[in-house]
Design a protein around this motif. Structure first.
Motif, PDB file in Angstrom:
ATOM      1  N   LEU A  90       0.583   4.462   7.040  1.00 42.24           N
ATOM      2  CA  LEU A  90      -0.715   4.906   6.699  1.00 42.24           C
ATOM      3  C   LEU A  90      -0.658   6.548   6.890  1.00 42.24           C
ATOM      4  O   LEU A  90      -1.474   7.197   6.110  1.00 42.24           O
ATOM      5  CB  LEU A  90      -1.674   4.491   7.861  1.00 42.24           C
ATOM      6  N   MET A 116      -9.109   4.742   2.036  1.00 40.91           N
ATOM      7  CA  MET A 116      -8.592   6.122   2.111  1.00 40.91           C
ATOM      8  C   MET A 116      -9.536   6.967   1.179  1.00 40.91           C
ATOM      9  O   MET A 116     -10.149   7.913   1.613  1.00 40.91           O
ATOM     10  CB  MET A 116      -7.064   6.077   1.645  1.00 40.91           C
ATOM     11  N   ASP A 117      -9.769   6.404  -0.168  1.00 46.73           N
ATOM     12  CA  ASP A 117     -10.701   7.059  -0.834  1.00 46.73           C
ATOM     13  C   ASP A 117     -12.103   7.491  -0.271  1.00 46.73           C
ATOM     14  O   ASP A 117     -12.891   8.411  -0.267  1.00 46.73           O
ATOM     15  CB  ASP A 117     -10.554   6.597  -2.172  1.00 46.73           C
ATOM     16  N   MET A 159      -7.170   3.549  10.208  1.00 47.69           N
ATOM     17  CA  MET A 159      -7.130   4.500   9.345  1.00 47.69           C
ATOM     18  C   MET A 159      -8.154   5.679   9.834  1.00 47.69           C
ATOM     19  O   MET A 159      -8.085   6.960   9.391  1.00 47.69           O
ATOM     20  CB  MET A 159      -7.467   3.905   8.016  1.00 47.69           C
ATOM     21  N   CYS A 215      -7.628   9.696   9.839  1.00 45.26           N
ATOM     22  CA  CYS A 215      -8.513  10.771   9.038  1.00 45.26           C
ATOM     23  C   CYS A 215      -9.411  11.487   9.862  1.00 45.26           C
ATOM     24  O   CYS A 215     -10.305  12.266   9.323  1.00 45.26           O
ATOM     25  CB  CYS A 215      -9.166   9.685   8.109  1.00 45.26           C
ATOM     26  N   THR A 255       0.608   7.893   3.675  1.00 44.25           N
ATOM     27  CA  THR A 255      -0.404   7.589   2.529  1.00 44.25           C
ATOM     28  C   THR A 255      -1.464   8.662   2.687  1.00 44.25           C
ATOM     29  O   THR A 255      -1.933   9.236   1.589  1.00 44.25           O
ATOM     30  CB  THR A 255      -0.980   6.081   2.585  1.00 44.25           C
ATOM     31  N   PHE A 256      -1.894   8.968   3.991  1.00 38.41           N
ATOM     32  CA  PHE A 256      -2.986   9.747   4.368  1.00 38.41           C
ATOM     33  C   PHE A 256      -2.599  11.291   3.859  1.00 38.41           C
ATOM     34  O   PHE A 256      -3.318  12.141   3.129  1.00 38.41           O
ATOM     35  CB  PHE A 256      -3.387   9.871   5.583  1.00 38.41           C
ATOM     36  N   VAL A 292      -6.241  -0.427   1.194  1.00 35.56           N
ATOM     37  CA  VAL A 292      -5.809   0.649   1.945  1.00 35.56           C
ATOM     38  C   VAL A 292      -6.269   1.957   1.069  1.00 35.56           C
ATOM     39  O   VAL A 292      -6.827   3.122   1.582  1.00 35.56           O
ATOM     40  CB  VAL A 292      -4.348   1.000   2.329  1.00 35.56           C
ATOM     41  N   LEU A 333     -11.823   9.872   2.769  1.00 36.28           N
ATOM     42  CA  LEU A 333     -11.608  11.371   2.341  1.00 36.28           C
ATOM     43  C   LEU A 333     -12.830  11.846   1.791  1.00 36.28           C
ATOM     44  O   LEU A 333     -12.985  12.955   1.476  1.00 36.28           O
ATOM     45  CB  LEU A 333     -10.207  11.502   1.673  1.00 36.28           C
ATOM     46  N   TYR A 393      -2.740  11.404  -0.149  1.00 36.52           N
ATOM     47  CA  TYR A 393      -4.102  11.526  -0.679  1.00 36.52           C
ATOM     48  C   TYR A 393      -5.006  12.664  -0.252  1.00 36.52           C
ATOM     49  O   TYR A 393      -5.677  13.212  -1.035  1.00 36.52           O
ATOM     50  CB  TYR A 393      -4.852  10.229  -0.335  1.00 36.52           C
ATOM     51  N   LYS A 394      -4.612  13.111   0.945  1.00 42.91           N
ATOM     52  CA  LYS A 394      -5.295  14.533   1.445  1.00 42.91           C
ATOM     53  C   LYS A 394      -5.043  15.550   0.291  1.00 42.91           C
ATOM     54  O   LYS A 394      -5.596  16.429  -0.134  1.00 42.91           O
ATOM     55  CB  LYS A 394      -4.901  14.784   3.019  1.00 42.91           C
ATOM     56  N   TYR A 429       0.817  -1.251   0.058  1.00 45.95           N
ATOM     57  CA  TYR A 429       0.041   0.066  -0.065  1.00 45.95           C
ATOM     58  C   TYR A 429       0.768   1.281   0.082  1.00 45.95           C
ATOM     59  O   TYR A 429       2.185   1.134   0.124  1.00 45.95           O
ATOM     60  CB  TYR A 429      -0.876   0.161   1.271  1.00 45.95           C
TER      61      TYR A 429
END
Length: 308
Positions: free
Chosen positions: A295, A189-190, A249, A253, A298-299, A185, A193, A302-303, A172
């Motif tokens: 994570l 996440m998608d 997660m 988030c 990754t967050f 993951v 968010l 993507y944010k 991931y």
């Protein structure tokens, strides 16, 4: 070193390309952009558009790039797609790799690094799963990722080519596409968010061995120089349930834990954890990122994407 990366515009491949360039190598990319993206293609690399099943185009790329090492990540990577269309899965992952091996032989490639998968093992008979564990894949995808390992070994014995096979746990991280063939993951996440409800297939108590993509990158870097004719699990050697993953997660988030549960999917195993001691010993490699660190990174990635 002159290196060709197949699938070099994709999630893992593009990050490997970035790392190789930073290390001072000359890098060529071969990708059909089905799942890869031009936005991920490093401008310092030489990009060749083409399909693994187009033998003539593949030959042209080898003639133009003259690689010393090939890192092979171009593949059909989705278990469910393999069940729906096993012929396509086999064409890409098996026949495509055989054609690649023929080009390696014809152009005197010194070494092939092959991205394999934990899916080759099937249902674990014991945990942690080491490389001596029986190979009994449940899905066509597992079969199509394992079969090339035999061809690679035979090509090496017949023609003197070196190789390293890396069997990845659940990868991931940044650049993973949440759509289509995205990993759990990226999909979670998608949803988080976007303010939507994540879906868990089964009861969520199934476990996976999650490894951050930059640890995969460093394993490929190590395999350039070590692991001659070896097969290695690339993993964190840790088990995390899907429920635990989503809860972590949600904390990152700042979202509530409220998944929808649906029926378990065909071809998915219940528990997985890969023993990584051989890679630690032979490649001098070890994972650096904890699940929380990975994570978090990754967050943050993507944010930023959602804010664009």
């Amino acid at each position: 070193m002159n290196i060709l990366v197949t699938g070099g515009a994709g999630f893992i491949g593009s990050l490997i390309v970035d790392d190789l360039l930073q290390e001072g190598h000359d890098v060529h990319i071969f990708d059909n952009l089905t799942t890869g993206r031009m936005a991920y293609v490093n401008e310092k690399a030489v990009f060749h558009h083409g399909d693994l099943l187009d033998g003539n185009r593949l030959a042209e790329v080898f003639a133009a790039s003259r690689p010393e090492v090939v890192i092979h990540h171009a593949a059909q990577i989705d278990v469910q797609t393999s069940l729906i269309n096993p012929l396509l899965d086999a064409k890409i992952n098996i026949l495509g790799t055989i054609d690649l091996l023929e080009q390696c032989r014809e152009h005197g490639v010194r070494k092939l690094i092959y991205a394999s998968s934990a899916a080759v093992y099937g249902t674990p008979q014991y945990l942690s799963v080491d490389e001596a564990h029986p190979v009994r894949p449940l899905s066509f995808y597992g079969i199509s990722k394992h079969t090339p390992e035999h061809y690679i070994e035979s090509f090496a014995l017949l023609y003197g080519m070196d190789y390293t096979v890396l069997r990845y746990a659940n990868v991931y991280g940044i650049r993973q596409d949440p759509k289509g063939e995205g990993g759990v993951v990226a999909i979670f996440m998608d949803k988080l968010l976007d303010g939507k409800q994540p879906v868990i297939y089964g009861d969520g108590e199934q476990t996976r061995d999650f490894i951050y993509v930059q640890d995969i990158v460093s394993a490929n870097r190590a395999a350039l120089y070590k692991g001659s004719r070896g097969i290695y699990n690339i993993s964190c050697n840790e088990q995390t349930s899907i429920n635990e993953l989503l809860k972590e997660m949600c904390l990152i988030c700042e979202s509530s834990f409220n998944p929808a549960y649906e029926a378990a999917r065909t071809g998915d195993i219940v528990h997985s954890r890969l023993d990584n001691r051989a890679a630690l010993n032979d490649l001098g490699w070890s994972p650096i990122f904890t699940l929380r660190d990975g994570l978090g990174a990754t967050f943050a990635y993507y944010k930023t994407q959602y804010q664009v």
